[in-house]
Design a protein around this motif. Sequence first.
Motif, PDB file in Angstrom:
ATOM      1  N   ILE A 267      -2.556 -43.923 -30.968  1.00 31.73           N
ATOM      2  CA  ILE A 267      -3.684 -44.443 -31.762  1.00 31.73           C
ATOM      3  C   ILE A 267      -4.289 -45.664 -31.089  1.00 31.73           C
ATOM      4  N   THR A 268      -3.456 -46.523 -30.562  1.00 32.75           N
ATOM      5  CA  THR A 268      -3.944 -47.746 -29.916  1.00 32.75           C
ATOM      6  C   THR A 268      -4.750 -47.440 -28.661  1.00 32.75           C
ATOM      7  N   ILE A 269      -4.258 -46.511 -27.852  1.00 34.27           N
ATOM      8  CA  ILE A 269      -4.969 -46.141 -26.621  1.00 34.27           C
ATOM      9  C   ILE A 269      -6.345 -45.548 -26.948  1.00 34.27           C
ATOM     10  N   ILE A 270      -6.386 -44.663 -27.939  1.00 33.01           N
ATOM     11  CA  ILE A 270      -7.664 -44.060 -28.349  1.00 33.01           C
ATOM     12  C   ILE A 270      -8.626 -45.122 -28.852  1.00 33.01           C
ATOM     13  N   MET A 271      -8.124 -46.059 -29.640  1.00 32.96           N
ATOM     14  CA  MET A 271      -8.971 -47.110 -30.205  1.00 32.96           C
ATOM     15  C   MET A 271      -9.605 -47.962 -29.102  1.00 32.96           C
ATOM     16  N   PHE A 272      -8.810 -48.374 -28.116  1.00 34.99           N
ATOM     17  CA  PHE A 272      -9.347 -49.247 -27.060  1.00 34.99           C
ATOM     18  C   PHE A 272     -10.226 -48.483 -26.076  1.00 34.99           C
ATOM     19  N   SER A 273      -9.960 -47.197 -25.918  1.00 35.60           N
ATOM     20  CA  SER A 273     -10.847 -46.416 -25.056  1.00 35.60           C
ATOM     21  C   SER A 273     -12.239 -46.286 -25.672  1.00 35.60           C
ATOM     22  N   LEU A 274     -12.290 -46.224 -26.990  1.00 37.56           N
ATOM     23  CA  LEU A 274     -13.577 -46.178 -27.685  1.00 37.56           C
ATOM     24  C   LEU A 274     -14.306 -47.520 -27.629  1.00 37.56           C
TER      25      LEU A 274
ATOM     26  N   VAL B  75      -8.705 -53.857 -18.825  1.00 36.96           N
ATOM     27  CA  VAL B  75      -8.447 -54.540 -20.096  1.00 36.96           C
ATOM     28  C   VAL B  75      -8.006 -53.554 -21.168  1.00 36.96           C
ATOM     29  N   ASP B  76      -8.675 -52.380 -21.217  1.00 38.17           N
ATOM     30  CA  ASP B  76      -8.336 -51.391 -22.244  1.00 38.17           C
ATOM     31  C   ASP B  76      -6.862 -51.009 -22.187  1.00 38.17           C
ATOM     32  N   LEU B  77      -6.377 -50.721 -20.991  1.00 42.08           N
ATOM     33  CA  LEU B  77      -5.006 -50.258 -20.830  1.00 42.08           C
ATOM     34  C   LEU B  77      -3.996 -51.353 -21.147  1.00 42.08           C
ATOM     35  N   ILE B  78      -4.292 -52.567 -20.676  1.00 45.49           N
ATOM     36  CA  ILE B  78      -3.360 -53.679 -20.884  1.00 45.49           C
ATOM     37  C   ILE B  78      -3.320 -54.089 -22.351  1.00 45.49           C
ATOM     38  N   LEU B  79      -4.504 -54.196 -22.972  1.00 43.11           N
ATOM     39  CA  LEU B  79      -4.543 -54.594 -24.381  1.00 43.11           C
ATOM     40  C   LEU B  79      -3.898 -53.524 -25.274  1.00 43.11           C
ATOM     41  N   SER B  80      -4.127 -52.254 -24.955  1.00 42.69           N
ATOM     42  CA  SER B  80      -3.499 -51.199 -25.752  1.00 42.69           C
ATOM     43  C   SER B  80      -1.982 -51.266 -25.642  1.00 42.69           C
ATOM     44  N   LEU B  81      -1.491 -51.662 -24.479  1.00 45.71           N
ATOM     45  CA  LEU B  81      -0.054 -51.820 -24.284  1.00 45.71           C
ATOM     46  C   LEU B  81       0.494 -52.942 -25.156  1.00 45.71           C
ATOM     47  N   ILE B  82      -0.207 -54.074 -25.146  1.00 44.20           N
ATOM     48  CA  ILE B  82       0.237 -55.233 -25.941  1.00 44.20           C
ATOM     49  C   ILE B  82       0.133 -54.940 -27.435  1.00 44.20           C
ATOM     50  N   VAL B  83      -1.014 -54.383 -27.834  1.00 44.57           N
ATOM     51  CA  VAL B  83      -1.246 -54.123 -29.257  1.00 44.57           C
ATOM     52  C   VAL B  83      -0.243 -53.104 -29.804  1.00 44.57           C
ATOM     53  N   SER B  84       0.063 -52.076 -29.020  1.00 42.07           N
ATOM     54  CA  SER B  84       0.987 -51.047 -29.491  1.00 42.07           C
ATOM     55  C   SER B  84       2.368 -51.634 -29.763  1.00 42.07           C
TER      56      SER B  84
ATOM     57  N   LEU C 139      -8.291 -64.410 -21.849  1.00 45.28           N
ATOM     58  CA  LEU C 139      -7.745 -64.705 -20.514  1.00 45.28           C
ATOM     59  C   LEU C 139      -8.116 -63.616 -19.510  1.00 45.28           C
ATOM     60  N   MET C 140      -8.021 -62.355 -19.941  1.00 46.64           N
ATOM     61  CA  MET C 140      -8.272 -61.263 -19.013  1.00 46.64           C
ATOM     62  C   MET C 140      -9.753 -61.087 -18.692  1.00 46.64           C
ATOM     63  N   THR C 141     -10.622 -61.429 -19.638  1.00 49.30           N
ATOM     64  CA  THR C 141     -12.048 -61.345 -19.347  1.00 49.30           C
ATOM     65  C   THR C 141     -12.492 -62.393 -18.337  1.00 49.30           C
ATOM     66  N   GLU C 142     -11.723 -63.473 -18.213  1.00 50.15           N
ATOM     67  CA  GLU C 142     -12.046 -64.530 -17.259  1.00 50.15           C
ATOM     68  C   GLU C 142     -11.207 -64.441 -15.990  1.00 50.15           C
ATOM     69  N   SER C 143     -10.411 -63.383 -15.864  1.00 48.41           N
ATOM     70  CA  SER C 143      -9.482 -63.300 -14.740  1.00 48.41           C
ATOM     71  C   SER C 143     -10.148 -62.691 -13.505  1.00 48.41           C
ATOM     72  N   ASN C 144      -9.563 -62.986 -12.354  1.00 49.32           N
ATOM     73  CA  ASN C 144      -9.954 -62.385 -11.079  1.00 49.32           C
ATOM     74  C   ASN C 144      -8.752 -62.425 -10.148  1.00 49.32           C
ATOM     75  N   ASN C 145      -8.928 -61.982  -8.945  1.00 48.75           N
ATOM     76  CA  ASN C 145      -7.810 -61.916  -8.006  1.00 48.75           C
ATOM     77  C   ASN C 145      -7.265 -63.285  -7.625  1.00 48.75           C
ATOM     78  N   ASP C 146      -8.043 -64.343  -7.861  1.00 55.37           N
ATOM     79  CA  ASP C 146      -7.607 -65.685  -7.459  1.00 55.37           C
ATOM     80  C   ASP C 146      -6.724 -66.371  -8.499  1.00 55.37           C
ATOM     81  N   ASN C 147      -6.751 -65.897  -9.744  1.00 55.26           N
ATOM     82  CA  ASN C 147      -5.971 -66.580 -10.780  1.00 55.26           C
ATOM     83  C   ASN C 147      -4.961 -65.658 -11.459  1.00 55.26           C
ATOM     84  N   LEU C 148      -4.454 -64.681 -10.713  1.00 51.91           N
ATOM     85  CA  LEU C 148      -3.495 -63.747 -11.286  1.00 51.91           C
ATOM     86  C   LEU C 148      -2.181 -64.433 -11.660  1.00 51.91           C
TER      87      LEU C 148
END
Length: 433
Positions: free
Chosen positions: A100-107, A119-128, A173-182
């Motif tokens: 359910i979480t994966i479907i919700m974030f994919s939408l 972001v979709d995959l990571i957030l769905s992992l955390i939310v689930s 945090l993830m919306t402001e992330s890039n390869n330099d601040n991982l």
Amino acid sequence: MDVYDIVYLLSNIFGTYTIYKFMSIFFERNELNPKLELIAYISYFLVIGSIHIIFSVPILNMLSNFILFFLITALYSSSLKLRVTAVVYIYAILISVETITIIMFSLLDLNKHAYSIDVDLILSLIVSKILSYTVVLVISNFKMLKTGIEISPLHWFAVVGIPFGTLFSTFMLMTESNNDNLIQLFISITILFLINFFVFYLYDVLIQSYQEKMERNLFKQQNNAYMKQLKIITESQENIKIIRHDIKLHISTLQGLIEKGNNDVALDYIQNIYHLASFTNEYAKSNNTELDSILNYKIYEAQKLGIEIKLHLNVPEQFNFRSIDIVIIVGNLLDNAIEATSKLQEKENIELSIDFSRNVLYIRLINSYSGDLIIEDHKIKTTHADKENHGLGLQSVQKSLAKYNGSINLDYTGERFCVDVLLYNPVNVNFTQ
């Protein structure tokens, strides 16, 4: 490892704790070795994490989880049927929440807000993981309600609010992330997960402390009742010893009074001996130690408040009810009745009838009250200011009644409060705590 793998490992710490909570719902942990249990769950976390990092094959992860769940159930004493049922239910709930979480974030398609991270995959992992624990929390709460434990709104707000705050912070945090601040992102998410973990851990500690507090109060009440009964028995026996010691003297004195025609004096003398033989504080005399103890203790406490309890008692010396359940049922019902009656300007009698017939125990308690009741969700709430330590009586009674398929009926019309309780004497006396 990429960011997803890091988040997977971090979230799986929380997920492992969730599985532990699920297992606690299905299985008793009374005789379990805590160290062995800890090693088992750490091993689960390491195996699942290694399989994900090395193979990264979803079907292999699913099969591994199912097998490891079943192996974990071997820690607990239970039947094969319950083990299979528990594993199927736990796995079904976790898979459902994750899907359910994966479907919700994919939408929602939140990837458009991020620079370089899924972001979709990571957030769905955390939310689930958080939603899975919320499901455990709800199921556990049903069990806690049966034990008479109610959690304050502030505690519930912390338990629910902090995870949602974590989700929002993670998303920002993830919306402001890039390869330099991982590295900074990794540290921030780690801290957020640790905060959530310890919040839920402290919540469990809080629940346990509530349960221990209730048990301490109950055993204190039971011990006080037994000490009071012991005092009654001891004093009664001492009085009887005195009469036996002086029996010849008493007989010769009575004989002399009667021979001299002093019948009135002889009758007074007999009355004094009778008064000495019957200890005035022994109100319940059924020879059922547990029931007599709690009744004598509560009646004595009521008399100190100027309240008389009219008691009708017809029970055998023994039955198969656990003593702790008898103390809970009778003690809490009398506590409520005494408290309600004590608030009246003119103290009235409390009527208590306890009969045992055809293998059934009947209890009826009638008392007057001020007419003020707080009813929420068809339940009577305490009017006491200290709600943490009051208002749990009827819930505790209902929990004990459930062990014997018993029932309770409340009638509070007018200014009279009537409680009718029915318990079936069990054949099997082995109860789980």
